[in-house]
Enzyme design. Structure first.
Site, short mmCIF file in Angstrom:
data_model
loop_
_atom_site.label_atom_id
_atom_site.label_comp_id
_atom_site.label_asym_id
_atom_site.label_seq_id
_atom_site.Cartn_x
_atom_site.Cartn_y
_atom_site.Cartn_z
N ASP A 184 0.82 -1.21 0.00
CA ASP A 184 0.00 0.00 0.00
C ASP A 184 0.86 1.26 0.00
O ASP A 184 1.96 1.28 0.55
CB ASP A 184 -0.91 -0.01 1.23
CG ASP A 184 -2.05 0.99 1.09
OD1 ASP A 184 -2.43 1.31 -0.05
OD2 ASP A 184 -2.55 1.46 2.13
N ARG A 209 -0.03 7.72 -2.79
CA ARG A 209 0.55 8.81 -1.99
C ARG A 209 2.01 9.07 -2.38
O ARG A 209 2.48 10.20 -2.39
CB ARG A 209 0.44 8.48 -0.49
CG ARG A 209 -0.95 8.77 0.06
CD ARG A 209 -1.17 8.12 1.38
NE ARG A 209 -1.36 6.67 1.22
CZ ARG A 209 -1.30 5.79 2.21
NH1 ARG A 209 -1.03 6.20 3.44
NH2 ARG A 209 -1.52 4.51 1.98
N ARG A 255 -1.21 9.32 -9.93
CA ARG A 255 -1.15 8.11 -9.12
C ARG A 255 -0.56 6.91 -9.88
O ARG A 255 0.13 6.07 -9.29
CB ARG A 255 -2.56 7.74 -8.63
CG ARG A 255 -3.13 8.71 -7.61
CD ARG A 255 -4.56 8.34 -7.26
NE ARG A 255 -4.65 6.99 -6.74
CZ ARG A 255 -4.49 6.66 -5.45
NH1 ARG A 255 -4.25 7.59 -4.56
NH2 ARG A 255 -4.58 5.41 -5.07
N HIS A 281 2.00 3.51 -9.12
CA HIS A 281 1.78 2.08 -9.36
C HIS A 281 2.94 1.50 -10.16
O HIS A 281 3.37 0.37 -9.92
CB HIS A 281 0.45 1.85 -10.10
CG HIS A 281 -0.75 2.24 -9.28
ND1 HIS A 281 -0.92 1.82 -7.99
CD2 HIS A 281 -1.83 3.01 -9.57
CE1 HIS A 281 -2.06 2.31 -7.52
NE2 HIS A 281 -2.63 3.04 -8.44
N SER A 302 -7.72 -5.29 -4.72
CA SER A 302 -8.80 -5.86 -3.89
C SER A 302 -10.13 -5.82 -4.63
O SER A 302 -10.31 -5.08 -5.60
CB SER A 302 -8.91 -5.08 -2.57
OG SER A 302 -9.50 -3.82 -2.79
N TRP A 332 -11.97 -2.22 -7.49
CA TRP A 332 -12.73 -2.04 -8.75
C TRP A 332 -13.52 -0.75 -8.71
O TRP A 332 -13.89 -0.22 -9.77
CB TRP A 332 -13.69 -3.21 -8.98
CG TRP A 332 -13.04 -4.50 -9.40
CD1 TRP A 332 -12.96 -5.64 -8.65
CD2 TRP A 332 -12.39 -4.80 -10.64
NE1 TRP A 332 -12.30 -6.63 -9.36
CE2 TRP A 332 -11.95 -6.14 -10.58
CE3 TRP A 332 -12.13 -4.06 -11.82
CZ2 TRP A 332 -11.27 -6.76 -11.63
CZ3 TRP A 332 -11.46 -4.69 -12.87
CH2 TRP A 332 -11.04 -6.01 -12.75
N ARG A 392 -12.53 2.17 -7.85
CA ARG A 392 -11.70 3.37 -8.08
C ARG A 392 -12.05 3.99 -9.44
O ARG A 392 -12.68 3.35 -10.28
CB ARG A 392 -10.22 2.99 -8.04
CG ARG A 392 -9.79 2.63 -6.64
CD ARG A 392 -8.28 2.54 -6.53
NE ARG A 392 -7.89 2.22 -5.16
CZ ARG A 392 -6.68 2.29 -4.69
NH1 ARG A 392 -5.69 2.66 -5.48
NH2 ARG A 392 -6.42 2.00 -3.44
N LEU A 435 10.00 -20.91 -4.61
CA LEU A 435 9.16 -19.92 -3.92
C LEU A 435 7.75 -20.02 -4.50
O LEU A 435 7.57 -19.98 -5.72
CB LEU A 435 9.72 -18.50 -4.13
CG LEU A 435 8.84 -17.36 -3.59
CD1 LEU A 435 8.78 -17.37 -2.06
CD2 LEU A 435 9.37 -15.99 -4.06
N ILE A 462 -6.55 -4.46 7.90
CA ILE A 462 -6.42 -5.66 7.05
C ILE A 462 -7.03 -5.42 5.67
O ILE A 462 -6.67 -6.10 4.71
CB ILE A 462 -7.13 -6.87 7.73
CG1 ILE A 462 -6.60 -7.10 9.16
CG2 ILE A 462 -7.04 -8.13 6.90
CD1 ILE A 462 -5.35 -7.87 9.30
C1 IPE Z 1 -5.46 -2.60 0.15
O1 IPE Z 1 -5.14 -1.27 -0.06
C2 IPE Z 1 -5.49 -3.34 -1.15
C3 IPE Z 1 -4.22 -3.46 -1.84
C4 IPE Z 1 -3.06 -3.03 -1.48
C5 IPE Z 1 -4.29 -4.18 -3.07
P1 IPE Z 1 -6.28 -0.14 -0.19
O2 IPE Z 1 -5.55 1.12 -0.43
O3 IPE Z 1 -7.29 -0.54 -1.16
O4 IPE Z 1 -6.92 -0.18 1.28
P2 IPE Z 1 -7.75 0.94 2.06
O5 IPE Z 1 -8.77 1.46 1.12
O6 IPE Z 1 -6.78 1.99 2.47
O7 IPE Z 1 -8.29 0.20 3.24
C1 IPE Z 2 -1.76 0.21 -3.36
O1 IPE Z 2 -1.52 1.56 -3.38
C2 IPE Z 2 -2.05 -0.36 -4.72
C3 IPE Z 2 -3.46 -0.71 -4.94
C4 IPE Z 2 -4.41 -0.68 -4.05
C5 IPE Z 2 -3.83 -1.13 -6.28
P1 IPE Z 2 -2.70 2.64 -3.35
O2 IPE Z 2 -3.09 2.92 -4.75
O3 IPE Z 2 -3.78 2.21 -2.44
O4 IPE Z 2 -1.94 3.90 -2.75
P2 IPE Z 2 -2.50 4.90 -1.66
O5 IPE Z 2 -2.89 4.09 -0.47
O6 IPE Z 2 -3.66 5.61 -2.27
O7 IPE Z 2 -1.34 5.79 -1.37
MG MG Z 3 -4.10 2.42 -0.46
#
Ligand code: IPE
Ligand code: IPE
Ligand code: MG
Length: 256
Positions: free
Chosen positions: A22, A26, A35, A39, A67, A71, A73, A133, A197
């Site tokens: 995660d 940011r 963003r 990624h 997650s 979807w 987003r 692995l 989680i």
């Molecule tokens: C959790 O991160 C899912 C993944 C890293 C794939 P999110 O960024 O979606 O989680 P929340 O929304 O902060 O809980």
């Molecule tokens: C995790 O990073 C990757 C995915 C959930 C796909 P984020 O995209 O959630 O990044 P933040 O949490 O917004 O910084």
């Molecule tokens: Mg996130």
């Protein structure tokens, strides 16, 4: 604590590491970039993590990539993630195979487009004999979905008369949730500073040690992963028992 170096066979090294990657968005926003740049940088950090597991002899790595809720987003972010995902699959599979990594995917695969589904199947069949692995990518995955699909599969067997409702116990569910053929995750790591989680492996994390860092996923390095492992090595896993029972596990079995 002994100064003996921990080995893969040591309980002080996790056999199975589960990671919520995660903080990509940011990381990019702090650089005033879109963003999707985050990624892209996050994809590099995946290799850091895989390299680390291979070097330390960790047997299984499960990465949360996307997650069920992701979807929801904005369409352009989901689209960009899908492109990145497809490119990464095409680019990395040969190298993963060469390094003895078995790749598998868990999640609701039907929600992906055909090109990605084909690449997933290709990556899985290409690497299925590898044992160094066990890499599992959780994509379109949710812990609640996982438990629901296990329940559905049990219900199908009950309806067909193959299974008695009385036979549905914890072991029966454990056999039908994802990752059933792996040891439960020993250590969970989440980057990005949030201590939740987020619908990752709800069933499987029951007794997993949790470790959180403020570091954003694209900043991940081996030193951070080592800090998590060092912290894990110093913990006492009691699984509901007392510290004394854990220190002398055979006391009950050998009363003499
Ligand atoms: C959790 O991160 C899912 C993944 C890293 C794939 P999110 O960024 O979606 O989680 P929340 O929304 O902060 O809980
Ligand atoms: C995790 O990073 C990757 C995915 C959930 C796909 P984020 O995209 O959630 O990044 P933040 O949490 O917004 O910084
Ligand atoms: Mg996130």
């Amino acid at each position: 604590m002994s100064s003996e170096p921990a080995t893969a066979a040591s309980p002080r090294i996790p056999r199975h590491l589960a990671v919520i990657m995660d903080g990509n968005g940011r990381w990019a926003q702090r650089r005033r970039r879109p963003r999707v740049i985050g990624h892209r940088a996050g994809a590099r950090a995946v290799n850091v993590c895989i390299d680390f597991c291979l070097e330390r002899g960790i047997e299984a790595l499960t990465l949360f990539a996307f997650s069920s809720e992701n979807w929801g987003r904005p369409e352009d972010e989901v689209g960009a993630l899908m492109k990145l995902f497809l490119n990464a699959l095409e680019r990395e599979v040969d190298e993963l195979d060469r390094r003895g990594v078995r790749v598998r995917f868990i999640g609701e695969r039907e929600r992906f487009g055909e090109a990605i589904r084909l690449q997933m199947t290709h990556a899985e069949s290409r690497t299925q004999a590898n044992t160094r692995l066990h890499l599992t990518i959780a994509a379109s995955y949710g812990g609640r979905w996982d438990i629901a699909q296990a329940a559905r599969s049990l219900a199908v067997d009950v309806a067909a008369g193959r299974l008695s409702p009385d036979a549905i116990d914890e072991a029966a569910i454990a056999q039908r949730v994802c990752l059933a053929d792996l040891p439960a995750p020993d250590l969970f790591i989440r980057t990005g500073g949030d201590t939740r989680i987020s619908n990752f492996l709800l069933w499987q994390l029951a007794y997993t040690e949790l470790w959180f860092t403020d570091l954003l996923w694209p900043e991940l390095d081996a030193a951070t992963l080592q800090r998590a492992l060092d912290d894990y090595a110093g913990r006492e896993r009691r699984f509901g028992l007392t510290g004394a029972q854990i220190a002398a596990p055979t006391t009950n079995e050998t009363p003499e």
